[in-house]
Design a protein around this motif. Structure first.
Motif, PDB file in Angstrom:
ATOM      1  N   LEU A   1       0.813  -1.209   0.000  1.00  0.00           N
ATOM      2  CA  LEU A   1       0.000   0.000   0.000  1.00  0.00           C
ATOM      3  C   LEU A   1       0.852   1.266   0.000  1.00  0.00           C
ATOM      4  CD1 LEU A   1      -2.916  -0.916   2.450  1.00  0.00           C
ATOM      5  CD2 LEU A   1      -2.913  -0.940  -0.056  1.00  0.00           C
ATOM      6  N   ALA A   2       2.070   1.169   0.511  1.00  0.00           N
ATOM      7  CA  ALA A   2       2.988   2.308   0.412  1.00  0.00           C
ATOM      8  C   ALA A   2       3.280   2.604  -1.053  1.00  0.00           C
ATOM      9  CB  ALA A   2       4.284   2.017   1.167  1.00  0.00           C
ATOM     10  N   GLY A   3       3.430   1.550  -1.851  1.00  0.00           N
ATOM     11  CA  GLY A   3       3.620   1.740  -3.283  1.00  0.00           C
ATOM     12  C   GLY A   3       2.410   2.381  -3.934  1.00  0.00           C
ATOM     13  N   THR A   4       1.225   1.942  -3.541  1.00  0.00           N
ATOM     14  CA  THR A   4      -0.013   2.531  -4.069  1.00  0.00           C
ATOM     15  C   THR A   4      -0.099   4.008  -3.707  1.00  0.00           C
ATOM     16  OG1 THR A   4      -1.116   0.391  -3.799  1.00  0.00           O
ATOM     17  CG2 THR A   4      -2.519   2.311  -4.110  1.00  0.00           C
ATOM     18  N   SER A   5       0.257   4.347  -2.475  1.00  0.00           N
ATOM     19  CA  SER A   5       0.220   5.737  -2.031  1.00  0.00           C
ATOM     20  C   SER A   5       1.218   6.591  -2.806  1.00  0.00           C
ATOM     21  CB  SER A   5       0.518   5.818  -0.533  1.00  0.00           C
ATOM     22  OG  SER A   5      -0.483   5.151   0.216  1.00  0.00           O
ATOM     23  N   VAL A   6       2.362   6.014  -3.154  1.00  0.00           N
ATOM     24  CA  VAL A   6       3.342   6.750  -3.954  1.00  0.00           C
ATOM     25  C   VAL A   6       2.750   7.111  -5.313  1.00  0.00           C
ATOM     26  CG1 VAL A   6       5.540   6.559  -5.188  1.00  0.00           C
ATOM     27  CG2 VAL A   6       5.378   5.809  -2.807  1.00  0.00           C
ATOM     28  N   PHE A   7       2.070   6.141  -5.940  1.00  0.00           N
ATOM     29  CA  PHE A   7       1.447   6.423  -7.237  1.00  0.00           C
ATOM     30  C   PHE A   7       0.438   7.555  -7.109  1.00  0.00           C
ATOM     31  CE2 PHE A   7      -1.679   6.111 -10.558  1.00  0.00           C
ATOM     32  CZ  PHE A   7      -0.951   5.803 -11.691  1.00  0.00           C
ATOM     33  N   LEU A   8      -0.393   7.496  -6.071  1.00  0.00           N
ATOM     34  CA  LEU A   8      -1.426   8.510  -5.882  1.00  0.00           C
ATOM     35  C   LEU A   8      -0.808   9.877  -5.586  1.00  0.00           C
ATOM     36  CD1 LEU A   8      -3.955   6.406  -3.783  1.00  0.00           C
ATOM     37  CD2 LEU A   8      -4.104   7.002  -6.207  1.00  0.00           C
ATOM     38  N   ALA A   9       0.288   9.889  -4.819  1.00  0.00           N
ATOM     39  CA  ALA A   9       0.978  11.154  -4.540  1.00  0.00           C
ATOM     40  C   ALA A   9       1.569  11.737  -5.811  1.00  0.00           C
ATOM     41  CB  ALA A   9       2.077  10.929  -3.501  1.00  0.00           C
ATOM     42  N   GLY A  10       1.916  10.878  -6.760  1.00  0.00           N
ATOM     43  CA  GLY A  10       2.537  11.329  -7.994  1.00  0.00           C
ATOM     44  C   GLY A  10       1.571  11.877  -9.021  1.00  0.00           C
ATOM     45  N   ILE A  11       0.274  11.716  -8.787  1.00  0.00           N
ATOM     46  CA  ILE A  11      -0.705  12.208  -9.753  1.00  0.00           C
ATOM     47  C   ILE A  11      -0.593  13.718  -9.929  1.00  0.00           C
ATOM     48  CG2 ILE A  11      -3.189  12.558 -10.124  1.00  0.00           C
ATOM     49  CD1 ILE A  11      -3.669   9.794  -8.992  1.00  0.00           C
ATOM     50  N   LYS A  12      -0.304  14.421  -8.831  1.00  0.00           N
ATOM     51  CA  LYS A  12      -0.199  15.881  -8.891  1.00  0.00           C
ATOM     52  C   LYS A  12       1.246  16.358  -8.843  1.00  0.00           C
ATOM     53  CE  LYS A  12      -4.762  16.935  -7.011  1.00  0.00           C
ATOM     54  NZ  LYS A  12      -5.536  17.709  -6.005  1.00  0.00           N
ATOM     55  N   LYS A  13       2.186  15.457  -9.102  1.00  0.00           N
ATOM     56  CA  LYS A  13       3.597  15.829  -9.133  1.00  0.00           C
ATOM     57  C   LYS A  13       4.206  15.450 -10.475  1.00  0.00           C
ATOM     58  CE  LYS A  13       4.376  14.844  -4.171  1.00  0.00           C
ATOM     59  NZ  LYS A  13       4.751  16.172  -3.678  1.00  0.00           N
ATOM     60  N   THR A  14       5.263  16.113 -10.846  1.00  0.00           N
ATOM     61  CA  THR A  14       6.041  15.653 -11.996  1.00  0.00           C
ATOM     62  C   THR A  14       6.865  14.448 -11.558  1.00  0.00           C
ATOM     63  OG1 THR A  14       7.961  17.026 -11.487  1.00  0.00           O
ATOM     64  CG2 THR A  14       6.207  18.024 -12.828  1.00  0.00           C
ATOM     65  N   LYS A  15       7.372  13.701 -12.521  1.00  0.00           N
ATOM     66  CA  LYS A  15       8.216  12.547 -12.188  1.00  0.00           C
ATOM     67  C   LYS A  15       9.427  12.983 -11.370  1.00  0.00           C
ATOM     68  CE  LYS A  15       6.052   9.173 -14.365  1.00  0.00           C
ATOM     69  NZ  LYS A  15       5.480   8.005 -13.679  1.00  0.00           N
ATOM     70  N   LYS A  16       9.989  14.118 -11.732  1.00  0.00           N
ATOM     71  CA  LYS A  16      11.159  14.598 -10.997  1.00  0.00           C
ATOM     72  C   LYS A  16      10.797  14.941  -9.563  1.00  0.00           C
ATOM     73  CE  LYS A  16      14.845  18.062 -11.075  1.00  0.00           C
ATOM     74  NZ  LYS A  16      15.439  19.230 -11.793  1.00  0.00           N
TER      75      LYS A  16
ATOM     76  N   LEU B   1       8.344  13.753  -7.787  1.00  0.00           N
ATOM     77  CA  LEU B   1       8.063  12.516  -7.058  1.00  0.00           C
ATOM     78  C   LEU B   1       9.352  11.783  -6.723  1.00  0.00           C
ATOM     79  CD1 LEU B   1       5.953  10.577  -5.926  1.00  0.00           C
ATOM     80  CD2 LEU B   1       5.849   9.471  -8.178  1.00  0.00           C
ATOM     81  N   SER B   2      10.282  11.755  -7.661  1.00  0.00           N
ATOM     82  CA  SER B   2      11.555  11.078  -7.433  1.00  0.00           C
ATOM     83  C   SER B   2      12.336  11.725  -6.292  1.00  0.00           C
ATOM     84  CB  SER B   2      12.386  11.103  -8.720  1.00  0.00           C
ATOM     85  OG  SER B   2      13.619  10.449  -8.533  1.00  0.00           O
ATOM     86  N   VAL B   3      12.371  13.045  -6.275  1.00  0.00           N
ATOM     87  CA  VAL B   3      13.076  13.760  -5.208  1.00  0.00           C
ATOM     88  C   VAL B   3      12.415  13.492  -3.860  1.00  0.00           C
ATOM     89  CG1 VAL B   3      13.622  16.052  -4.294  1.00  0.00           C
ATOM     90  CG2 VAL B   3      13.998  15.554  -6.713  1.00  0.00           C
ATOM     91  N   PHE B   4      11.076  13.492  -3.843  1.00  0.00           N
ATOM     92  CA  PHE B   4      10.349  13.200  -2.614  1.00  0.00           C
ATOM     93  C   PHE B   4      10.690  11.801  -2.095  1.00  0.00           C
ATOM     94  CE2 PHE B   4       6.542  11.183  -0.737  1.00  0.00           C
ATOM     95  CZ  PHE B   4       6.456  11.926   0.429  1.00  0.00           C
ATOM     96  N   LEU B   5      10.726  10.818  -2.992  1.00  0.00           N
ATOM     97  CA  LEU B   5      11.047   9.442  -2.590  1.00  0.00           C
ATOM     98  C   LEU B   5      12.471   9.336  -2.071  1.00  0.00           C
ATOM     99  CD1 LEU B   5       9.320   7.442  -5.469  1.00  0.00           C
ATOM    100  CD2 LEU B   5       8.696   7.397  -3.053  1.00  0.00           C
ATOM    101  N   LEU B   6      13.399  10.055  -2.701  1.00  0.00           N
ATOM    102  CA  LEU B   6      14.785  10.037  -2.232  1.00  0.00           C
ATOM    103  C   LEU B   6      14.879  10.594  -0.813  1.00  0.00           C
ATOM    104  CD1 LEU B   6      16.723  11.217  -5.408  1.00  0.00           C
ATOM    105  CD2 LEU B   6      16.910   8.986  -4.308  1.00  0.00           C
ATOM    106  N   LYS B   7      14.239  11.735  -0.585  1.00  0.00           N
ATOM    107  CA  LYS B   7      14.283  12.351   0.750  1.00  0.00           C
ATOM    108  C   LYS B   7      13.607  11.457   1.791  1.00  0.00           C
ATOM    109  CE  LYS B   7      14.318  17.185  -0.816  1.00  0.00           C
ATOM    110  NZ  LYS B   7      13.538  18.454  -0.848  1.00  0.00           N
ATOM    111  N   ARG B   8      12.451  10.914   1.422  1.00  0.00           N
ATOM    112  CA  ARG B   8      11.719  10.084   2.379  1.00  0.00           C
ATOM    113  C   ARG B   8      12.470   8.785   2.659  1.00  0.00           C
ATOM    114  NH1 ARG B   8       5.386   8.151   2.431  1.00  0.00           N
ATOM    115  NH2 ARG B   8       4.981   8.896   4.539  1.00  0.00           N
ATOM    116  N   GLY B   9      13.086   8.209   1.627  1.00  0.00           N
ATOM    117  CA  GLY B   9      13.848   6.982   1.826  1.00  0.00           C
ATOM    118  C   GLY B   9      15.027   7.188   2.759  1.00  0.00           C
ATOM    119  N   ILE B  10      15.763   8.280   2.567  1.00  0.00           N
ATOM    120  CA  ILE B  10      16.903   8.582   3.439  1.00  0.00           C
ATOM    121  C   ILE B  10      16.433   8.824   4.872  1.00  0.00           C
ATOM    122  CG2 ILE B  10      18.721  10.269   3.909  1.00  0.00           C
ATOM    123  CD1 ILE B  10      18.934  10.618   0.829  1.00  0.00           C
ATOM    124  N   TRP B  11      15.321   9.560   5.020  1.00  0.00           N
ATOM    125  CA  TRP B  11      14.774   9.819   6.348  1.00  0.00           C
ATOM    126  C   TRP B  11      14.350   8.527   7.027  1.00  0.00           C
ATOM    127  CZ3 TRP B  11      14.154  11.604  10.821  1.00  0.00           C
ATOM    128  CH2 TRP B  11      12.961  11.488  11.534  1.00  0.00           C
TER     129      TRP B  11
END
Length: 393
Positions: free
Chosen positions: A71-86, A88-98
């Protein structure tokens, strides 16, 4: 249904309800670890020694980690609907490191209560983080490619079982991080454990990410439910058929036992560390069917579970803190001394400590219920504020 109870920023109730349900169930396993009398000395899933009640107390919690990551993967897709790929990618990098920092610094302390960190473990937050970091690079690929890649990881990673070491002392660190659970001492009285190797968790998150496409605005709800049921039933059929064949898909083949009940337990006793193909099918399959059912169901208990599902990381950290604090209080109340607290691994939890399964269930209910007001408050706060740090907790 839930908007009158808890305001949301266009969240999808069915996903939050399912996530909240598995977060509640997850607490049962952690309460069992800290409070059940046999948690440190017995194996609750060993068909030869367990009881049906103890087995299913552990077995039902198997659904939690894979459904959470899925479901975390599903939430990532939904969060990306209103974001550009870049973006979303930056958000995932920051969240992953955190999340990696969160696992090593905060969660390990909550798990051990040892400020000197004699024990360091890599668990579910860690593999969620690694999966996010990989997804940050992979989201640029077409969705069908991501689906095939996720399916290949989940279905094929058990081929690597043949390369596992039979001697725990000889498991290379890199291999342990990738595929085989290990425990090692790296200095005097200091230990390190890879409880959750990386594979196949990125594959599970990728499949969850692909599922997010069914929740795009305007997608036909009836069609989505039919697909969820079809996917869920397919996963269950794969589990039953491949498990019955008994030659692939899990580290431990099932075997006929002395009783029919014990044989059934053996059949259901699949590998979590790392989650095998059969483990994943056994858990994700029913979860998809429940997800379809939740969309049309209107039950009062859903107004409760959705509260936990909207603040999963907040709840996760808080419930571990509360469980360990309660364990410490009971530890001293029963006459134990600081000298008996142990060192490094789960302080204030001696092997002989604990209660019956019935008392363990009562403690679980009390823990979950006591966290409800805080989770509801934080959910409201998240829904009505836009601070930069809110998506990270």
């Amino acid at each position: 249904m839930e908007q009158a109870v808890l305001p949301s920023k266009k969240r999808i109730d069915s996903i939050d309800i399912l996530r909240g349900s598995i977060m509640i169930i997850m607490a049962l396993d952690h309460v069992r670890d800290f409070f059940h009398v046999g948690a440190m000395t017995g194996n609750p899933t060993d068909p030869a020694t367990t009881t049906p009640a103890l087995f299913f107390t552990r077995w039902i919690t198997h659904f939690c980690a894979p459904v959470f990551v899925f479901l975390a993967g599903t939430s990532v897709f939904l969060a990306g609907i209103k974001k550009t790929k870049k973006e979303l990618s930056v958000f995932l990098l920051k969240r992953g490191i955190w999340f990696i920092v969160l696992e090593i610094v905060i969660f390990n302390f909550l798990f051990s209560f040892d400020p000197l960190y004699h024990f360091i473990g890599l668990q579910v937050i860690w593999v969620t983080a690694i999966s996010m970091l990989l997804l940050a690079a992979l989201i640029y690929l077409p969705l069908p490619v991501l689906f095939v890649l996720g399916l290949a990881i989940v279905a094929g990673h058990n081929l690597l079982d043949n390369f596992n070491s039979t001697d725990p002392a000889k498991i290379p660190l890199g291999w342990s991080i990738l595929h085989q659970q290990s425990f090692r001492f790296y200095a005097e009285n200091r230990s390190f454990m890879v409880l959750y190797p990386i594979l196949p968790w990125p594959g599970i998150m990728l499949l969850g990410y692909c599922l997010g496409s069914l929740y795009k605005p305007g997608y036909d709800a009836a069609k989505r439910r039919r697909k969820l049921i079809a996917y869920g039933l397919s996963a269950i059929v794969v589990f039953v058929v491949v498990r019955w064949i008994n030659v692939y898909g899990d580290l431990f083949p099932w075997a006929e036992q002395k009783t029919t009940t014990a044989t059934l337990l053996s059949f259901l006793n699949v590998s979590k560390y790392p989650p095998s193909l059969l483990y994943t099918c056994m858990t994700i399959g029913p979860a998809l069917i429940v997800l379809a059912w939740i969309e049309k169901a209107r039950k009062n208990w859903m107004n409760i579970t959705v509260v936990y599902g909207r603040v999963p990381m907040f709840y996760y950290l808080l419930h571990f803190l509360l469980i360990h604090l309660l364990c410490m209080i009971v530890f001293f109340a029963q006459g134990y001394t600081m000298a008996e607290a142990g060192s490094g691994f789960m302080l204030f939890r001696p092997n002989e400590f604990g209660f019956s399964l019935g008392i363990t269930y009562l403690i679980w209910i009390a823990v979950v219920a006591s966290l409800y007001p805080l989770c509801k408050w934080y959910g409201r706060y998240r829904a009505t504020h836009d601070h930069w740090w809110l998506p990270y907790l």
